[in-house]
Design an enzyme around this catalytic site. Structure first.
Site, PDB file in Angstrom:
ATOM      1  N   ARG A   1       8.076 -10.615  -5.863  1.00 50.66           N
ATOM      2  CA  ARG A   1       8.978 -10.836  -7.020  1.00 50.66           C
ATOM      3  C   ARG A   1      10.515 -11.231  -6.821  1.00 50.66           C
ATOM      4  O   ARG A   1      10.603 -12.093  -5.990  1.00 50.66           O
ATOM      5  CB  ARG A   1       9.411  -8.921  -6.318  1.00 50.66           C
TER       6      ARG A   1
ATOM      7  N   LYS B   1      13.259  -8.297  -0.535  1.00 51.02           N
ATOM      8  CA  LYS B   1      13.061  -7.245   1.018  1.00 51.02           C
ATOM      9  C   LYS B   1      13.967  -8.103   1.628  1.00 51.02           C
ATOM     10  O   LYS B   1      15.487  -8.942   1.235  1.00 51.02           O
ATOM     11  CB  LYS B   1      11.442  -8.378   0.983  1.00 51.02           C
TER      12      LYS B   1
ATOM     13  N   TYR C   1      16.677  -4.211  -0.413  1.00 53.50           N
ATOM     14  CA  TYR C   1      16.249  -3.131   0.185  1.00 53.50           C
ATOM     15  C   TYR C   1      16.393  -3.732   2.111  1.00 53.50           C
ATOM     16  O   TYR C   1      15.513  -5.166   2.073  1.00 53.50           O
ATOM     17  CB  TYR C   1      14.582  -2.733  -0.111  1.00 53.50           C
TER      18      TYR C   1
ATOM     19  N   HIS D   1      16.106  -1.205   4.542  1.00 49.64           N
ATOM     20  CA  HIS D   1      15.189  -0.286   5.431  1.00 49.64           C
ATOM     21  C   HIS D   1      15.379  -0.527   6.693  1.00 49.64           C
ATOM     22  O   HIS D   1      14.759  -1.166   7.956  1.00 49.64           O
ATOM     23  CB  HIS D   1      13.445  -0.528   5.810  1.00 49.64           C
TER      24      HIS D   1
ATOM     25  N   GLU E   1      17.427   1.765  -1.147  1.00 48.26           N
ATOM     26  CA  GLU E   1      16.831   2.764  -0.539  1.00 48.26           C
ATOM     27  C   GLU E   1      17.346   3.699  -0.397  1.00 48.26           C
ATOM     28  O   GLU E   1      17.190   5.014  -0.877  1.00 48.26           O
ATOM     29  CB  GLU E   1      16.125   2.728   0.314  1.00 48.26           C
TER      30      GLU E   1
ATOM     31  N   ASP F   1       2.124   4.089   3.307  1.00 49.16           N
ATOM     32  CA  ASP F   1       4.370   3.668   4.035  1.00 49.16           C
ATOM     33  C   ASP F   1       4.847   4.734   4.355  1.00 49.16           C
ATOM     34  O   ASP F   1       5.850   4.190   5.997  1.00 49.16           O
ATOM     35  CB  ASP F   1       4.919   2.916   2.719  1.00 49.16           C
TER      36      ASP F   1
HETATM   37  N1  LIG Z   1       1.730   2.599  -1.339  1.00 50.09           N
HETATM   38  C1  LIG Z   1       2.997   1.600  -2.667  1.00 50.09           C
HETATM   39  O1  LIG Z   1       3.078   0.838  -2.929  1.00 50.09           O
HETATM   40  C2  LIG Z   1       3.882   2.990  -2.418  1.00 50.09           C
HETATM   41  C3  LIG Z   1       4.978   2.487  -3.238  1.00 50.09           C
HETATM   42  C4  LIG Z   1       5.326   3.818  -3.563  1.00 50.09           C
HETATM   43  C5  LIG Z   1       6.188   4.616  -2.935  1.00 50.09           C
HETATM   44  N2  LIG Z   1       5.128   5.355  -1.480  1.00 50.09           N
HETATM   45  C6  LIG Z   1       5.063   6.342  -1.345  1.00 50.09           C
HETATM   46  O2  LIG Z   1       4.400   7.141  -1.820  1.00 50.09           O
HETATM   47  C7  LIG Z   1       4.708   8.670  -1.423  1.00 50.09           C
HETATM   48  C8  LIG Z   1       5.452   9.524  -2.575  1.00 50.09           C
HETATM   49  O3  LIG Z   1       6.275   8.815  -2.638  1.00 50.09           O
HETATM   50  P1  LIG Z   1       7.248  10.043  -4.021  1.00 50.09           P
HETATM   51  O4  LIG Z   1       8.329   8.845  -4.906  1.00 50.09           O
HETATM   52  O5  LIG Z   1       6.508  10.624  -5.551  1.00 50.09           O
HETATM   53  O6  LIG Z   1       8.046  10.942  -3.921  1.00 50.09           O
HETATM   54  P2  LIG Z   1       8.483  12.566  -4.016  1.00 50.09           P
HETATM   55  O7  LIG Z   1       9.972  12.748  -3.200  1.00 50.09           O
HETATM   56  O8  LIG Z   1       8.760  12.241  -5.876  1.00 50.09           O
HETATM   57  O9  LIG Z   1       7.521  13.872  -3.959  1.00 50.09           O
HETATM   58  C9  LIG Z   1       6.425  13.936  -3.204  1.00 50.09           C
HETATM   59  C10 LIG Z   1       6.068  15.547  -3.323  1.00 50.09           C
HETATM   60  O10 LIG Z   1       5.018  15.591  -2.582  1.00 50.09           O
HETATM   61  C11 LIG Z   1       5.758  16.649  -2.451  1.00 50.09           C
HETATM   62  N3  LIG Z   1       5.226  17.650  -1.888  1.00 50.09           N
HETATM   63  C12 LIG Z   1       5.747  17.720   0.057  1.00 50.09           C
HETATM   64  N4  LIG Z   1       4.338  18.020   0.816  1.00 50.09           N
HETATM   65  C13 LIG Z   1       3.567  18.681  -0.070  1.00 50.09           C
HETATM   66  C14 LIG Z   1       2.512  19.076   0.565  1.00 50.09           C
HETATM   67  N5  LIG Z   1       1.761  19.211   2.034  1.00 50.09           N
HETATM   68  N6  LIG Z   1       1.485  19.537  -0.053  1.00 50.09           N
HETATM   69  C15 LIG Z   1       1.640  19.013  -2.094  1.00 50.09           C
HETATM   70  N7  LIG Z   1       2.419  17.781  -1.855  1.00 50.09           N
HETATM   71  C16 LIG Z   1       3.615  17.883  -1.015  1.00 50.09           C
HETATM   72  C17 LIG Z   1       6.937  17.139  -3.016  1.00 50.09           C
HETATM   73  O11 LIG Z   1       6.900  18.653  -3.123  1.00 50.09           O
HETATM   74  C18 LIG Z   1       7.012  16.236  -3.593  1.00 50.09           C
HETATM   75  O12 LIG Z   1       7.033  16.777  -4.802  1.00 50.09           O
HETATM   76  C19 LIG Z   1       6.050   7.998  -0.566  1.00 50.09           C
HETATM   77  O13 LIG Z   1       5.073   8.343   0.571  1.00 50.09           O
HETATM   78  C20 LIG Z   1       6.151   6.984  -0.387  1.00 50.09           C
HETATM   79  O14 LIG Z   1       6.955   6.389   0.368  1.00 50.09           O
HETATM   80  C21 LIG Z   1       4.225   4.038  -1.696  1.00 50.09           C
END
Ligand SMILES: NC(=O)c1ccc[n+]([C@@H]2O[C@H](COP(=O)([O-])OP(=O)(O)OC[C@H]3O[C@@H](n4cnc5c(N)ncnc54)[C@H](O)[C@@H]3O)[C@@H](O)[C@H]2O)c1
Length: 370
Positions: A15, A75, A94, A96, A118, A270
């Site tokens: 990126r 980053k 970012y 972190h 962030e 993550d």
């Molecule tokens: N792997 C990657 O490249 C990547 C990229 C972006 C985000 N992420 C990760 O994805 C995850 C989700 O991010 P997001 O932006 O959607 O967060 P978000 O806060 O928008 O959504 C999280 C949801 O999880 C729900 N939740 C909490 N506990 C729960 C449970 N026990 N059962 C079901 N649902 C539950 C919450 O109510 C909320 O609606 C985060 O860990 C984020 O860091 C990973």
């Protein structure tokens, strides 16, 4: 203001922090933009594109840091960049910080102004500079899931949408936030039979209102998850508990109840992952198999689609960059409370409580500066 865009040097980071359109916007606001040679190449933007937008190309990373009042990055700076950062230079990226004391100490020492994407936070607690990457990862989770469901990739050999006369695949999305909502929309658009789970009834009501008829909502709890996983072809982990490790919602013993070739995409990897058997993987080697269940657990999913990710990220970061450049960081943060929350380290002082707490450092209230 003189604004510098270095080429990202972290491994596999394609990126870039500014598109040519963003450069043109800053130039229109009477700023000078300096882009390191080939900085945009990984995202499909040539040096010529930046020059046409009014930017100047500089050969080396040193010259970019040297000339700029503000550096915009993707980053966090890595060790070889620490020495290039100057007193009072604005570093907008970012960071972190809480995950690296070395980086935190280096930025304290630099006396720079560190604005972290962030922690920029709107009044409703949403994080506008994290949302675009969640949107990318959520949409991508279905694309990846569909691919690994193909027989040649080891999957069950199931087409997400089915065909006339054949049932569509069943997709279970655990977590109905940004990632989960985007995943459910994509899977539904391909014709899958989708269930989305969350612990928030308010969120489930909202999802129930806006989702198409092939998306059903369900309360997330151990009983329901245990009951659902055996019949589902693709399971997407999209849970987040802010500031905490994700809970293990799909446990190892549940894997044995699933069909061979079921695919799990744990986007929450993550934050530790919401599948007990998750461990982080890379784009070079994205999957592993446990109990004949394919696990896809890439920790930086947006890295696979750098062009889309770059444009999505800069759509969100640019308006703040323009404010900082036009008004200076101090005035911009005085006027914009969301941006103010992005300040983490200012002239050697830690001004973000979470970072100070993470390493037992002295915390200084940012209002002392404003
Ligand atoms: N792997 C990657 O490249 C990547 C990229 C972006 C985000 N992420 C990760 O994805 C995850 C989700 O991010 P997001 O932006 O959607 O967060 P978000 O806060 O928008 O959504 C999280 C949801 O999880 C729900 N939740 C909490 N506990 C729960 C449970 N026990 N059962 C079901 N649902 C539950 C919450 O109510 C909320 O609606 C985060 O860990 C984020 O860091 C990973």
């Amino acid at each position: 203001m003189k604004i510098g865009i270095p080429k990202e040097i972290k491994n596999n980071e394609n990126r870039v922090a500014l598109t040519p359109a963003g450069a043109a916007e800053l130039v229109k606001n009477r700023h000078e933009v300096f882009v390191q040679k080939n900085a945009g190449i990984g995202s499909g933007f040539s040096d010529g594109d930046y020059v046409a937008a009014g930017a100047t190309i500089l050969e080396t990373i040193e010259s970019v840091y040297n000339v700029s009042g503000m550096i915009i990055k993707v980053k966090e700076p890595i060790e070889i960049e620490y020495g290039l950062i100057k007193k009072d230079q604005i570093i907008y990226t970012y960071f972190h910080f809480a995950s690296s004391e070395v980086l935190t100490q280096a930025m304290i020492k630099s006396n720079a102004i560190c604005l972290a994407y962030e922690t920029v936070e709107l009044e409703d607690k949403s994080l506008p500079l994290l949302i675009p990457m969640s949107e990318v990862a959520g949409r991508m989770s279905v694309q990846e899931g569909a691919k690994y469901l193909e027989k040649t990739f080891g999957g069950r050999g199931v087409l997400l949408g089915g065909v006339p006369g054949v049932y569509p695949a069943k997709v279970l999305v655990i977590g109905g936030g940004i990632v989960g909502t985007e995943a459910a929309k994509m899977a539904a658009g391909l014709g899958a039979d989708v269930t989305i789970m969350d612990v928030s009834l308010k969120r489930l009501r909202y999802l129930n209102d806006i989702m198409p008829a092939n998306v059903k909502t369900m309360m997330s709890n151990e009983f329901n998850i245990r009951e659902m996983v055996p019949s589902h072809d693709l399971i997407i982990g999209a849970v987040l508990i802010p500031g905490a490790k994700a809970p293990s919602l799909v446990t190892r013993d549940m894997l044995a109840t699933m069909n061979p070739g079921t695919v799990i995409v744990d986007v929450a990897v993550d934050q530790g992952g919401c599948i007990e058997t998750t461990h982080p993987t890379t784009h070079d080697n994205p999957t592993f198999l446990i109990e004949n269940v394919i696990h896809y657990c890439v920790a930086n999913m947006p890295g696979a689609v750098p062009r889309t990710s770059t444009i999505a990220l800069t759509n969100a970061t640019l308006p703040y960059a323009v404010k900082i450049a036009n008004e200076g960081w101090l005035n911009a943060c005085r006027k914009d409370n969301a941006l103010k929350k992005g300040l983490n380290i200012v002239n050697g002082n830690v001004v973000y409580k979470g970072v100070a707490d993470a390493f037992n450092l002295k915390y200084l209230n940012i209002d002392t500066f404003l």
